[in-house]
Design a protein around this motif. Structure first.
Motif, PDB file in Angstrom:
ATOM      1  N   GLN A 363     -62.302   8.877 -44.113  1.00 26.51           N
ATOM      2  CA  GLN A 363     -63.525   9.423 -43.517  1.00 26.51           C
ATOM      3  C   GLN A 363     -63.216  10.217 -42.257  1.00 26.51           C
ATOM      4  OE1 GLN A 363     -65.809   5.828 -43.077  1.00 26.51           O
ATOM      5  NE2 GLN A 363     -66.789   6.044 -45.088  1.00 26.51           N
ATOM      6  N   GLU A 364     -62.272   9.701 -41.468  1.00 27.70           N
ATOM      7  CA  GLU A 364     -61.887  10.440 -40.274  1.00 27.70           C
ATOM      8  C   GLU A 364     -61.266  11.773 -40.651  1.00 27.70           C
ATOM      9  OE1 GLU A 364     -62.370   9.901 -37.147  1.00 27.70           O
ATOM     10  OE2 GLU A 364     -63.390   7.977 -37.386  1.00 27.70           O
ATOM     11  N   ALA A 365     -60.386  11.724 -41.687  1.00 28.61           N
ATOM     12  CA  ALA A 365     -59.764  12.972 -42.120  1.00 28.61           C
ATOM     13  C   ALA A 365     -60.802  13.938 -42.685  1.00 28.61           C
ATOM     14  CB  ALA A 365     -58.688  12.667 -43.168  1.00 28.61           C
ATOM     15  N   LYS A 366     -61.779  13.390 -43.412  1.00 28.52           N
ATOM     16  CA  LYS A 366     -62.817  14.246 -43.987  1.00 28.52           C
ATOM     17  C   LYS A 366     -63.663  14.879 -42.894  1.00 28.52           C
ATOM     18  CE  LYS A 366     -66.478  14.284 -47.446  1.00 28.52           C
ATOM     19  NZ  LYS A 366     -67.246  13.491 -48.434  1.00 28.52           N
ATOM     20  N   ARG A 367     -64.001  14.066 -41.873  1.00 26.52           N
ATOM     21  CA  ARG A 367     -64.775  14.635 -40.755  1.00 26.52           C
ATOM     22  C   ARG A 367     -63.982  15.712 -40.036  1.00 26.52           C
ATOM     23  NH1 ARG A 367     -66.985   9.315 -40.227  1.00 26.52           N
ATOM     24  NH2 ARG A 367     -65.208   8.642 -38.979  1.00 26.52           N
ATOM     25  N   ALA A 368     -62.663  15.422 -39.872  1.00 32.95           N
ATOM     26  CA  ALA A 368     -61.833  16.439 -39.215  1.00 32.95           C
ATOM     27  C   ALA A 368     -61.757  17.709 -40.061  1.00 32.95           C
ATOM     28  CB  ALA A 368     -60.434  15.875 -38.965  1.00 32.95           C
ATOM     29  N   LEU A 369     -61.608  17.525 -41.396  1.00 37.11           N
ATOM     30  CA  LEU A 369     -61.547  18.691 -42.272  1.00 37.11           C
ATOM     31  C   LEU A 369     -62.850  19.469 -42.247  1.00 37.11           C
ATOM     32  CD1 LEU A 369     -60.108  20.373 -44.432  1.00 37.11           C
ATOM     33  CD2 LEU A 369     -60.940  18.734 -46.143  1.00 37.11           C
ATOM     34  N   ASN A 370     -63.981  18.734 -42.333  1.00 34.18           N
ATOM     35  CA  ASN A 370     -65.278  19.425 -42.293  1.00 34.18           C
ATOM     36  C   ASN A 370     -65.472  20.166 -40.972  1.00 34.18           C
ATOM     37  OD1 ASN A 370     -65.975  18.565 -44.838  1.00 34.18           O
ATOM     38  ND2 ASN A 370     -67.053  16.730 -44.120  1.00 34.18           N
ATOM     39  N   GLY A 371     -65.023  19.499 -39.886  1.00 35.22           N
ATOM     40  CA  GLY A 371     -65.126  20.179 -38.593  1.00 35.22           C
ATOM     41  C   GLY A 371     -64.282  21.433 -38.546  1.00 35.22           C
ATOM     42  N   PHE A 372     -63.070  21.325 -39.119  1.00 33.38           N
ATOM     43  CA  PHE A 372     -62.205  22.511 -39.137  1.00 33.38           C
ATOM     44  C   PHE A 372     -62.809  23.624 -39.990  1.00 33.38           C
ATOM     45  CE2 PHE A 372     -58.929  24.840 -41.511  1.00 33.38           C
ATOM     46  CZ  PHE A 372     -58.292  25.494 -40.466  1.00 33.38           C
ATOM     47  N   LEU A 373     -63.329  23.236 -41.206  1.00 35.43           N
ATOM     48  CA  LEU A 373     -63.916  24.249 -42.064  1.00 35.43           C
ATOM     49  C   LEU A 373     -65.123  24.904 -41.405  1.00 35.43           C
ATOM     50  CD1 LEU A 373     -63.714  22.490 -45.551  1.00 35.43           C
ATOM     51  CD2 LEU A 373     -62.295  24.364 -44.697  1.00 35.43           C
ATOM     52  N   SER A 374     -65.941  24.097 -40.729  1.00 34.20           N
ATOM     53  CA  SER A 374     -67.110  24.662 -40.054  1.00 34.20           C
ATOM     54  C   SER A 374     -66.682  25.614 -38.942  1.00 34.20           C
ATOM     55  CB  SER A 374     -67.963  23.530 -39.475  1.00 34.20           C
ATOM     56  OG  SER A 374     -69.067  24.052 -38.782  1.00 34.20           O
ATOM     57  N   MET A 375     -65.668  25.174 -38.186  1.00 37.20           N
ATOM     58  CA  MET A 375     -65.160  26.014 -37.109  1.00 37.20           C
ATOM     59  C   MET A 375     -64.554  27.298 -37.672  1.00 37.20           C
ATOM     60  SD  MET A 375     -61.985  26.927 -35.659  1.00 37.20           S
ATOM     61  CE  MET A 375     -60.924  25.599 -36.149  1.00 37.20           C
ATOM     62  N   ALA A 376     -63.768  27.117 -38.793  1.00 38.98           N
ATOM     63  CA  ALA A 376     -63.119  28.284 -39.383  1.00 38.98           C
ATOM     64  C   ALA A 376     -64.160  29.260 -39.928  1.00 38.98           C
ATOM     65  CB  ALA A 376     -62.178  27.836 -40.492  1.00 38.98           C
ATOM     66  N   ALA A 377     -65.226  28.706 -40.547  1.00 35.41           N
ATOM     67  CA  ALA A 377     -66.263  29.583 -41.086  1.00 35.41           C
ATOM     68  C   ALA A 377     -66.927  30.384 -39.972  1.00 35.41           C
ATOM     69  CB  ALA A 377     -67.294  28.746 -41.845  1.00 35.41           C
ATOM     70  N   HIS A 378     -67.244  29.687 -38.875  1.00 38.76           N
ATOM     71  CA  HIS A 378     -67.855  30.407 -37.748  1.00 38.76           C
ATOM     72  C   HIS A 378     -66.891  31.445 -37.186  1.00 38.76           C
ATOM     73  CE1 HIS A 378     -71.691  28.379 -37.300  1.00 38.76           C
ATOM     74  NE2 HIS A 378     -71.084  27.217 -37.512  1.00 38.76           N
ATOM     75  N   GLU A 379     -65.615  31.056 -37.102  1.00 38.09           N
ATOM     76  CA  GLU A 379     -64.641  31.980 -36.548  1.00 38.09           C
ATOM     77  C   GLU A 379     -64.435  33.190 -37.462  1.00 38.09           C
ATOM     78  OE1 GLU A 379     -63.157  31.990 -33.620  1.00 38.09           O
ATOM     79  OE2 GLU A 379     -64.281  30.185 -33.053  1.00 38.09           O
ATOM     80  N   PHE A 380     -64.468  32.965 -38.771  1.00 34.32           N
ATOM     81  CA  PHE A 380     -64.295  34.073 -39.706  1.00 34.32           C
ATOM     82  C   PHE A 380     -65.493  35.018 -39.704  1.00 34.32           C
ATOM     83  CE2 PHE A 380     -60.909  31.584 -41.927  1.00 34.32           C
ATOM     84  CZ  PHE A 380     -59.934  32.569 -41.890  1.00 34.32           C
ATOM     85  N   LYS A 381     -66.682  34.453 -39.456  1.00 32.48           N
ATOM     86  CA  LYS A 381     -67.876  35.311 -39.509  1.00 32.48           C
ATOM     87  C   LYS A 381     -67.822  36.400 -38.444  1.00 32.48           C
ATOM     88  CE  LYS A 381     -71.968  33.747 -40.305  1.00 32.48           C
ATOM     89  NZ  LYS A 381     -73.214  32.976 -40.212  1.00 32.48           N
TER      90      LYS A 381
END
Length: 608
Positions: A363-381
């Motif tokens: 769950q910690e890894a999933k939260r970290a991954l989701n946080g990274f994906l969310s951050m990456a998506a915002h950064e890519f936009k």
């Protein structure tokens, strides 16, 4: 009145008296069958006595026929009594079967003149008035004789098996049964096969009455029906666990076979418990204990676990203690099973703790991954927006200076929009998976939202046509604008992706009324594409599912699942209607009122 009739009637009275006495005895197995057998024998003997007294042959024949109720029931009830006494009480319904057979036989005998199946002819033994008759027997007589003999054989088998199982002290009971049974058996066999008579009459009735007399002697002199000693002995032998009876000094006075085997080669009865190698550990226990106590005994080098119970034995009304009953219940297998179960539970607890730790880490890894994906998506936009802006500026300049660059610049913008759509889907999926997610309640202009979505999809697919039918579309509704816009984008994108070039995609919206007075927005997207196989249509909204005929078309299988989840959050639903090779129609229905919106965020929602 002749001598045979006097003797028979006297025996009948004695039999009735014995039946009455038997009924007053303490309850014993088969008592009802025993008393009924005596009454049946009395009926039989009474009919024989009256037959001997009446002078006319026709009257004698009538009373011979009347006797058949007792003739059939007496041996069968006797067999039932022996079975109940030695093997356990039989259900009452079987007794009704015997009586039923007796009644049927009795009716057949009374109607002998119509069929002559019992007696084919009769003749007096001599010319004297009132002389006894000699009967010529028919087929039914011999059939009933076989029926009666079957019960007599059953009586012998049951009694013989009882002798085999009984202890020496009680075998005289069963030997008495066999002796008594031999009397009517021999008498009836002599009459049927050897024309043996007594006073020119069938001697079987006399023999059954004599059997009653012998039984009365066994009852009064040999205490035949004192069943408790027999039952207790049989029960003690039948118990698979060791049972011992000790006197006041701790000497074994009784032991069942299981206890004798536990004591080893030494005879247990007559020896003190402390002197028996296999059982000496029991002598150190407190005799007052009545609750089961666990104890491990060494049985031939093999440890065995027992639950030991001491029961005090008292005599008389004063409660005088005369000994103790020792019961050992072998729980070795149960103890081993309990140990295996404890070991399994311990290992399961360890595995559970490890699983919980891994789950927390996942769950910690999933939260970290989701946080990274969310951050990456915002950064890519941000860089994608810059690229799209630069492409627009270049387009304006290329229209004048380099028209040949226009197709390439449009291709750049379409690629940027595809990437932006993917990022929006990722962000929306991340938002939906957030436990704290809650719907936005925006006032939406529905026609404007649909036109904007159609325009964006048309720009992303040049040369493709989207037909709008918004004549009956409601003007406004309440909902989460970005999510609903994403739903429309996904439906249009799928329709365009799987439709052949040159065929239009139709987007239609209208208002539907429900019987409860509430209104819905109905939105359908229809295409003329490849369709969906019938056996896969129900799974088309499952997460990551793609139909088998999609080929190499790009897709992740997430979009339609997201449409279904967003519709459910708004209190609506999405359905699919498709024909393989004939296109598909996806219909989204959403309530127009704000009350239908989900109040608990993603509570109860599944991503599958």
């Amino acid at each position: 009145m002749s001598l045979p009739s006097v003797l028979l009637l006297g025996a009948v009275l004695a039999t009735l008296w014995i039946a009455a006495r038997s009924w007053t005895l303490p309850v014993f197995p088969g008592r009802t069958d025993f008393v009924l057998m005596q009454l049946s024998a009395a009926w039989w003997s009474t009919a024989v006595a009256v037959e001997s007294m009446v002078p006319a042959p026709a009257d004698k024949l009538f009373w011979a026929e009347m006797a058949w109720m007792g003739i059939v029931c007496t041996p069968s009830l006797w067999a039932f009594f022996l079975w109940s006494y030695t093997r356990g009480e039989l259900p009452a319904r079987w007794r009704l079967v015997l009586v039923g057979v007796g009644l049927v036989t009795w009716a057949a005998a009374l109607t002998n003149d119509a069929h002559h199946l019992f007696y084919t002819a009769i003749r007096p033994v001599d010319a004297e008035p009132g002389a006894a008759l000699v009967y010529s027997h028919g087929l039914l007589f011999y059939a009933i004789t076989v029926y009666i003999y079957a019960f007599m054989v059953m009586s012998i088998v049951v009694t013989a098996s009882g002798i085999h199982r009984a202890t020496p002290a009680y075998r005289t009971h069963y030997l008495g049964f066999l002796v008594v049974m031999a009397v009517p058996w021999a008498a009836n066999a002599g009459y049927v096969f050897g024309n043996l008579t007594l006073f020119d009459l069938d001697p079987t009735a006399f023999s059954f009455l004599m059997m009653d007399g012998i039984f009365y002697w066994l009852i009064t002199r040999r205490r035949l029906f004192e069943l408790l000693p027999v039952a207790r002995d049989a029960l003690l032998d039948a118990v698979p666990d060791p049972v011992l009876v000790l006197d006041g000094d701790g000497t074994v006075v009784e032991a069942n076979p299981a206890a004798q085997a536990l004591a080893g080669d030494h005879a247990a009865i007559g020896r003190r418990l402390a002197d028996l190698p296999g059982l000496s550990a029991l002598s150190t226990m407190a005799f007052a204990i009545s609750a089961p106590v666990s104890l491990t005994l060494d049985c031939g080098g093999t440890p065995r676990s027992f639950e030991v119970t001491w029961v005090p034995l008292t005599a008389g009304g004063g409660g005088r203690k005369v000994g103790r009953l020792l019961m050992l219940r072998d729980v070795t297998h149960r103890r081993q099973a309990e140990m295996r179960l404890e070991d399994t539970v311990r290992r399961l607890d360890i595995a559970r703790l490890e699983a919980e730790e891994r789950l927390v880490a996942e769950q910690e890894a999933k939260r970290a991954l989701n946080g990274f994906l969310s951050m990456a998506a915002h950064e890519f936009k941000t860089p994608l927006a810059i690229i799209d802006g630069a492409a627009q500026i270049l387009l304006l300049d290329a229209e004048v200076k380099a028209p040949g660059m226009l197709p390439r610049l449009e291709k750049i913008r379409r690629a940027v929009r595809r990437q932006v759509n993917i990022l929006e889907t990722c962000l929306a999926d991340d938002r939906l998976n957030d436990p704290g997610f809650a719907l936005r309640r925006d006032r939406l202009e529905v026609p404007a939202l649909l036109r904007a979505a159609a325009a964006a999809q048309s720009d992303a697919a040049p040369g493709r046509r989207i037909e709008l039918d918004l004549g009956d579309c409601p003007e406004r509704m309440t909902g989460d604008g970005p999510l609903l816009e994403l739903c429309v984008h996904n439906l249009l994108n799928n329709a365009l992706k799987y439709s052949p070039t040159g065929t239009p995609v139709r987007l239609r919206a209208w208002s539907e009324g429900e019987p409860d007075g509430r209104s819905h927005l109905a939105l359908s997207v229809a295409d003329q594409g490849i369709g969906i196989p019938d056996d896969e249509l129900e799974r088309v909204f499952d997460r990551f599912f793609r139909a088998s005929n999609t080929g190499a078309a790009a897709g992740s299988g997430v979009g339609l699942n997201m449409v279904r989840r967003i519709a459910a959050l708004h209190g609506g639903m999405v359905t699919a209607d498709s024909r393989l090779g004939g296109g598909s129609v996806f219909t989204l229905r959403l309530p127009l009122c704000e009350v239908a919106l989900c109040q608990d965020g993603m509570a109860g929602m599944s991503a599958d």
